[in-house]
Design an enzyme around this catalytic site. Sequence first.
Site, PDB file in Angstrom:
ATOM      1  N   HIS A 219       0.802  -1.175  -0.055  1.00 16.06           N
ATOM      2  CA  HIS A 219      -0.101   0.069  -0.175  1.00 16.06           C
ATOM      3  C   HIS A 219       0.763   1.235   0.010  1.00 16.06           C
ATOM      4  O   HIS A 219       0.507   2.408  -0.332  1.00 16.06           O
ATOM      5  CB  HIS A 219      -1.012   0.088   1.066  1.00 16.06           C
ATOM      6  CG  HIS A 219      -0.660   0.398   2.523  1.00 16.06           C
ATOM      7  ND1 HIS A 219      -0.296  -0.804   3.483  1.00 16.06           N
ATOM      8  CD2 HIS A 219       0.098   1.363   3.204  1.00 16.06           C
ATOM      9  CE1 HIS A 219       0.434  -0.058   4.609  1.00 16.06           C
ATOM     10  NE2 HIS A 219       0.586   1.161   4.183  1.00 16.06           N
TER      11      HIS A 219
ATOM     12  N   GLN B 197       0.291   6.055  11.976  1.00 14.56           N
ATOM     13  CA  GLN B 197       0.507   6.637  10.641  1.00 14.56           C
ATOM     14  C   GLN B 197       2.144   6.822  10.244  1.00 14.56           C
ATOM     15  O   GLN B 197       2.710   7.388  11.022  1.00 14.56           O
ATOM     16  CB  GLN B 197      -0.225   8.160  10.675  1.00 14.56           C
ATOM     17  CG  GLN B 197      -1.850   7.883  10.755  1.00 14.56           C
ATOM     18  CD  GLN B 197      -2.057   7.722  12.019  1.00 14.56           C
ATOM     19  OE1 GLN B 197      -1.298   8.109  12.956  1.00 14.56           O
ATOM     20  NE2 GLN B 197      -3.297   7.319  12.182  1.00 14.56           N
ATOM     21  N   GLY B 198       2.413   6.654   8.964  1.00 12.47           N
ATOM     22  CA  GLY B 198       3.700   6.751   8.694  1.00 12.47           C
ATOM     23  C   GLY B 198       4.677   5.716   9.094  1.00 12.47           C
ATOM     24  O   GLY B 198       5.981   5.656   8.399  1.00 12.47           O
TER      25      GLY B 198
ATOM     26  N   SER C 183       4.015   2.432   8.135  1.00 13.39           N
ATOM     27  CA  SER C 183       3.437   1.639   7.121  1.00 13.39           C
ATOM     28  C   SER C 183       4.797   1.197   6.560  1.00 13.39           C
ATOM     29  O   SER C 183       5.658   1.719   6.194  1.00 13.39           O
ATOM     30  CB  SER C 183       2.409   1.788   6.334  1.00 13.39           C
ATOM     31  OG  SER C 183       1.461   1.984   6.756  1.00 13.39           O
TER      32      SER C 183
END
Length: 263
Positions: free
Chosen positions: A82, A217-218, A220
């Site tokens: 993703h 968040q960030g 990934s």
Amino acid sequence: MAKTLHRLITALAVAVAAVGLMTVAPASADTSSDTGVSPYIVGGSRVSTSTYPWVVYLASSSGSQFCGGTLVRANKVVTAAHCVVGRTPSSTRVVHGRDDKQSTAGTVATVTSIWRHPSYTTATSGYDVAVLTLGTSISSTYLPLATPSDTALYAAGTSSRIYGWGTTSSGGSASRYLLGATVPLTSDSTCRTAYSQYSPTSMVCAGFPQGGVDTCQGDSGGPLVAGGKLIGATSWGRGCAGAGYPGVYARIASYYSVINAQL
């Protein structure tokens, strides 16, 4: 929202502010939606790439960090699928050996090709793995991949490590420095209770029952490490560090053959 979304959303916020990481149900999103991914380390502490030289981050051509990754060969990085949706090699960089995102330390490598698992559609559907080929070889220790025979590394309760430059709270600001934390792997039943989309063949969960420590968040695409091997890549989750909602990671051992074929 899915953590993937959360991490993705944060990644977008940090990218529009500098690009963020994981958000898959970002660590707090509704798992019914997973168009974004952007996790960050919540409840962690500062660590160094001198100790963990295989931890890298992905950045735009302008230098904005948006995801994490793991150096698994001198010129190969494993990350989340993703993280690279819609990206081209020319618009992507891999930064190695830089604890502080505001410094100029380390190496900024170009990317010559991006391989994304051909079955990937969304993080919550699995197959959330990708391999980047770098334009230059990096002289550094790299992390071995977990293999299908490493079943013991995926046992519930196994102590694992997570790393990243993502946000330190759901919807919060991204970290300037590399952070790390320790989390136990959860059982498949625990993860299935939290997420109906959970697949024990393609995913693995980690986190404390009470929450408090997680990717966000960030983060990934960053590493989940146990037994000196890469056992997972930060993928998605509901919000970040919430009680009853562990982080979800791509189960590297399940993709060993296809990833190894890229190496």
